[in-house]
Every structure is written in structure tokens, then in C-alpha cells.
Design a protein around this motif. Structure first.
Motif, PDB file in Angstrom:
ATOM      1  N   CYS A  35      27.788-101.263 -45.765  1.00  0.00           N
ATOM      2  CA  CYS A  35      26.492-100.969 -46.248  1.00  0.00           C
ATOM      3  C   CYS A  35      26.200 -99.328 -45.634  1.00  0.00           C
ATOM      4  CB  CYS A  35      25.589-101.676 -45.823  1.00  0.00           C
ATOM      5  SG  CYS A  35      25.405-103.290 -46.762  1.00  0.00           S
ATOM      6  N   GLN A  36      25.784 -98.522 -46.682  1.00  0.00           N
ATOM      7  CA  GLN A  36      25.635 -97.089 -46.167  1.00  0.00           C
ATOM      8  C   GLN A  36      24.152 -96.749 -46.564  1.00  0.00           C
ATOM      9  OE1 GLN A  36      28.432 -94.507 -47.287  1.00  0.00           O
ATOM     10  NE2 GLN A  36      30.230 -95.372 -46.127  1.00  0.00           N
ATOM     11  N   ILE A  37      23.329 -96.174 -45.889  1.00  0.00           N
ATOM     12  CA  ILE A  37      21.950 -95.449 -46.292  1.00  0.00           C
ATOM     13  C   ILE A  37      22.042 -94.130 -46.572  1.00  0.00           C
ATOM     14  CG2 ILE A  37      21.188 -95.069 -44.058  1.00  0.00           C
ATOM     15  CD1 ILE A  37      18.476 -96.482 -45.480  1.00  0.00           C
ATOM     16  N   GLY A  38      21.521 -93.887 -47.576  1.00  0.00           N
ATOM     17  CA  GLY A  38      21.514 -92.303 -48.230  1.00  0.00           C
ATOM     18  C   GLY A  38      20.024 -91.802 -48.586  1.00  0.00           C
ATOM     19  N   VAL A  39      19.926 -90.733 -48.622  1.00  0.00           N
ATOM     20  CA  VAL A  39      18.502 -90.074 -49.207  1.00  0.00           C
ATOM     21  C   VAL A  39      18.853 -89.138 -50.155  1.00  0.00           C
ATOM     22  CG1 VAL A  39      16.657 -88.984 -48.333  1.00  0.00           C
ATOM     23  CG2 VAL A  39      17.691 -90.147 -46.847  1.00  0.00           C
ATOM     24  N   ALA A  40      18.163 -89.044 -51.406  1.00  0.00           N
ATOM     25  CA  ALA A  40      18.166 -88.582 -52.489  1.00  0.00           C
ATOM     26  C   ALA A  40      16.982 -88.475 -53.305  1.00  0.00           C
ATOM     27  CB  ALA A  40      19.405 -88.828 -53.323  1.00  0.00           C
ATOM     28  N   SER A  41      16.326 -87.335 -53.492  1.00  0.00           N
ATOM     29  CA  SER A  41      15.025 -87.046 -54.248  1.00  0.00           C
ATOM     30  C   SER A  41      13.996 -87.781 -53.478  1.00  0.00           C
ATOM     31  CB  SER A  41      15.255 -87.666 -55.445  1.00  0.00           C
ATOM     32  OG  SER A  41      16.439 -86.834 -56.212  1.00  0.00           O
ATOM     33  N   MET A  43      14.100 -90.537 -52.056  1.00  0.00           N
ATOM     34  CA  MET A  43      14.237 -92.037 -52.199  1.00  0.00           C
ATOM     35  C   MET A  43      15.213 -92.599 -50.948  1.00  0.00           C
ATOM     36  SD  MET A  43      12.182 -93.401 -54.343  1.00  0.00           S
ATOM     37  CE  MET A  43      12.880 -95.015 -55.153  1.00  0.00           C
ATOM     38  N   ARG A  44      15.113 -93.538 -50.425  1.00  0.00           N
ATOM     39  CA  ARG A  44      16.091 -94.138 -49.568  1.00  0.00           C
ATOM     40  C   ARG A  44      16.984 -95.177 -50.446  1.00  0.00           C
ATOM     41  NH1 ARG A  44      13.795 -90.700 -46.954  1.00  0.00           N
ATOM     42  NH2 ARG A  44      13.066 -90.972 -44.971  1.00  0.00           N
ATOM     43  N   THR A  45      18.306 -95.004 -50.333  1.00  0.00           N
ATOM     44  CA  THR A  45      19.264 -95.774 -51.160  1.00  0.00           C
ATOM     45  C   THR A  45      20.195 -96.621 -50.155  1.00  0.00           C
ATOM     46  OG1 THR A  45      19.304 -94.363 -53.028  1.00  0.00           O
ATOM     47  CG2 THR A  45      21.002 -96.013 -52.923  1.00  0.00           C
ATOM     48  N   PHE A  46      20.096 -97.813 -50.358  1.00  0.00           N
ATOM     49  CA  PHE A  46      21.021 -98.772 -49.476  1.00  0.00           C
ATOM     50  C   PHE A  46      22.139 -99.252 -50.409  1.00  0.00           C
ATOM     51  CE2 PHE A  46      21.374-102.508 -46.331  1.00  0.00           C
ATOM     52  CZ  PHE A  46      21.687-101.567 -45.145  1.00  0.00           C
ATOM     53  N   THR A  47      23.409 -98.821 -50.005  1.00  0.00           N
ATOM     54  CA  THR A  47      24.641 -99.089 -51.010  1.00  0.00           C
ATOM     55  C   THR A  47      25.480-100.062 -50.184  1.00  0.00           C
ATOM     56  OG1 THR A  47      24.350 -96.840 -52.008  1.00  0.00           O
ATOM     57  CG2 THR A  47      26.439 -98.333 -52.228  1.00  0.00           C
ATOM     58  N   CYS A  48      25.672-101.056 -50.847  1.00  0.00           N
ATOM     59  CA  CYS A  48      26.410-102.224 -49.974  1.00  0.00           C
ATOM     60  C   CYS A  48      27.743-102.571 -51.106  1.00  0.00           C
ATOM     61  CB  CYS A  48      25.697-103.480 -49.683  1.00  0.00           C
ATOM     62  SG  CYS A  48      24.505-103.070 -48.705  1.00  0.00           S
ATOM     63  N   ILE A  49      28.728-102.805 -50.502  1.00  0.00           N
ATOM     64  CA  ILE A  49      30.143-103.203 -51.278  1.00  0.00           C
ATOM     65  C   ILE A  49      30.545-104.340 -50.284  1.00  0.00           C
ATOM     66  CG2 ILE A  49      32.352-102.405 -51.632  1.00  0.00           C
ATOM     67  CD1 ILE A  49      31.344 -99.403 -51.729  1.00  0.00           C
ATOM     68  N   ASN A  50      31.078-105.309 -51.140  1.00  0.00           N
ATOM     69  CA  ASN A  50      31.555-106.555 -50.531  1.00  0.00           C
ATOM     70  C   ASN A  50      30.856-107.252 -49.500  1.00  0.00           C
ATOM     71  OD1 ASN A  50      33.438-108.751 -50.524  1.00  0.00           O
ATOM     72  ND2 ASN A  50      35.055-107.589 -49.154  1.00  0.00           N
ATOM     73  N   VAL A  51      29.696-107.331 -49.797  1.00  0.00           N
ATOM     74  CA  VAL A  51      28.691-107.601 -48.726  1.00  0.00           C
ATOM     75  C   VAL A  51      28.149-109.223 -49.229  1.00  0.00           C
ATOM     76  CG1 VAL A  51      26.452-107.319 -47.464  1.00  0.00           C
ATOM     77  CG2 VAL A  51      28.070-105.522 -47.733  1.00  0.00           C
ATOM     78  N   THR A  52      27.876-110.101 -48.231  1.00  0.00           N
ATOM     79  CA  THR A  52      27.172-111.398 -48.306  1.00  0.00           C
ATOM     80  C   THR A  52      25.901-111.198 -48.144  1.00  0.00           C
ATOM     81  OG1 THR A  52      27.307-112.171 -46.108  1.00  0.00           O
ATOM     82  CG2 THR A  52      29.158-112.477 -47.333  1.00  0.00           C
ATOM     83  N   MET A  53      24.982-112.099 -48.503  1.00  0.00           N
ATOM     84  CA  MET A  53      23.600-111.756 -48.600  1.00  0.00           C
ATOM     85  C   MET A  53      23.277-112.060 -47.093  1.00  0.00           C
ATOM     86  SD  MET A  53      22.054-111.130 -51.467  1.00  0.00           S
ATOM     87  CE  MET A  53      23.262-110.242 -51.528  1.00  0.00           C
ATOM     88  N   ALA A  54      23.799-113.073 -46.205  1.00  0.00           N
ATOM     89  CA  ALA A  54      23.688-113.081 -44.892  1.00  0.00           C
ATOM     90  C   ALA A  54      23.933-111.803 -44.183  1.00  0.00           C
ATOM     91  CB  ALA A  54      24.583-113.980 -44.241  1.00  0.00           C
ATOM     92  N   GLN A  55      25.155-110.908 -44.431  1.00  0.00           N
ATOM     93  CA  GLN A  55      25.276-109.485 -44.007  1.00  0.00           C
ATOM     94  C   GLN A  55      23.982-108.672 -44.149  1.00  0.00           C
ATOM     95  OE1 GLN A  55      29.026-109.257 -45.520  1.00  0.00           O
ATOM     96  NE2 GLN A  55      30.042-109.253 -43.606  1.00  0.00           N
ATOM     97  N   PHE A  56      23.797-108.754 -45.619  1.00  0.00           N
ATOM     98  CA  PHE A  56      22.511-107.891 -46.072  1.00  0.00           C
ATOM     99  C   PHE A  56      21.503-107.806 -45.377  1.00  0.00           C
ATOM    100  CE2 PHE A  56      19.123-106.953 -49.428  1.00  0.00           C
ATOM    101  CZ  PHE A  56      19.367-105.848 -49.452  1.00  0.00           C
ATOM    102  N   ALA A  57      21.062-109.313 -45.182  1.00  0.00           N
ATOM    103  CA  ALA A  57      19.788-109.623 -44.501  1.00  0.00           C
ATOM    104  C   ALA A  57      19.748-109.024 -42.943  1.00  0.00           C
ATOM    105  CB  ALA A  57      19.695-111.107 -44.359  1.00  0.00           C
ATOM    106  N   GLN A  58      20.943-109.067 -42.375  1.00  0.00           N
ATOM    107  CA  GLN A  58      21.203-108.581 -40.987  1.00  0.00           C
ATOM    108  C   GLN A  58      21.143-107.049 -40.998  1.00  0.00           C
ATOM    109  OE1 GLN A  58      25.303-109.444 -39.419  1.00  0.00           O
ATOM    110  NE2 GLN A  58      24.004-110.167 -37.496  1.00  0.00           N
TER     111      GLN A  58
END
Length: 136
Positions: A35-41, A43-58
């Protein structure tokens, strides 16, 4: 010392992540989980690849700025997913007095809160609540 230990159950304040109408893409299991956070225009964008919902929550709490309690995965979703969620920084969605509106309150047209973004873009709900936790 006569030290004794026992289990205790207490209510813990959390933000519960629940599945309403998930809009998630199944992940390729070969991909590395990130999961990586980025900033564009602005806005904050959190992009996640191959992540479970438990990992996302954490991983969500430190990235958001909106959350003052842990996030608990209550979705019941068992797979891994690829997704991105974008929201406005806290100051851009603030109401009068500089305080952000609570989940469910009307927001000014200057941005989208994390709570709205999770709902609209991912089909999940992020809301304050309590869970029972067991402690030693």
C-alpha cells in the motif's frame, strides 16, 4: 511476589470497516502485497495491491489523518484485492471553526472526506463503534 494474571474483556473504541456493496478487484496472488500513499491535485490517494481487508484496516489509520482510533476489519471478506481510494486532506473538508464533519454529516463542496471516499469508491463503510477486546 504472588503475581496473578487473568483475562478481562473491555470495550474498545474503533472505526469499523464493513462491507456494504464492495467494489473491489480480485488481486493477482503473485503480486507483492503493498500500500502506498500519494498526493496529486490536492487529494491523498492510497493505492493497495494484493491486500486483504485486515491489512487495509491496519495500514489505513496512519495514512488518513481522520482517524483517532484503530480500524477493525469487520467486512468478512476473505480475499486479497487491488484498489485505490482518494480523499481530501482534513483541512479541505473542514466545516466552521476548522473542525471536520463527523461521518454522515453534510460536507462543504470543497472536498471528499475519507469516510465518503471509502463508501463511494470502495463500497465499504468506515464508522465509529466499539468492539469487545480480551486483555491479559
Amino acid at each position: 511476589f504472588a503475581l496473578k494474571a487473568h483475562m478481562d474483556t473491555q470495550r474498545l473504541s474503533v472505526f469499523g470497516l464493513t462491507a456494504v456493496r464492495p467494489k473491489l478487484k480480485d488481486a493477482d496472488p503473485v503480486e507483492r502485497s503493498t500500500c502506498q500513499i500519494g498526493v496529486a491535485s490536492g487529494m491523498r490517494t492510497f493505492t493497495c495491491i494484493n491486500v486483504t481487508m485486515a491489512q487495509f484496516a491496519q495500514r489505513l489509520r496512519p495514512a488518513a489523518g481522520y482517524l483517532d482510533h484503530p480500524v477493525a476489519d469487520l467486512t468478512g471478506l476473505k480475499g486479497s484485492y487491488d484498489f485505490a481510494v482518494s480523499w481530501s486532506p482534513l483541512g479541505l473538508t473542514a466545516g466552521r471553526g476548522g473542525a471536520a464533519a463527523a461521518p454522515g454529516e453534510a460536507e462543504p463542496p470543497t472536498g471528499i472526506t475519507l469516510f465518503e471516499a471509502v463508501d463511494r469508491q470502495l463500497g465499504l463503510k468506515l464508522a465509529p463503534g466499539n468492539i469487545l477486546a480480551r486483555w491479559w
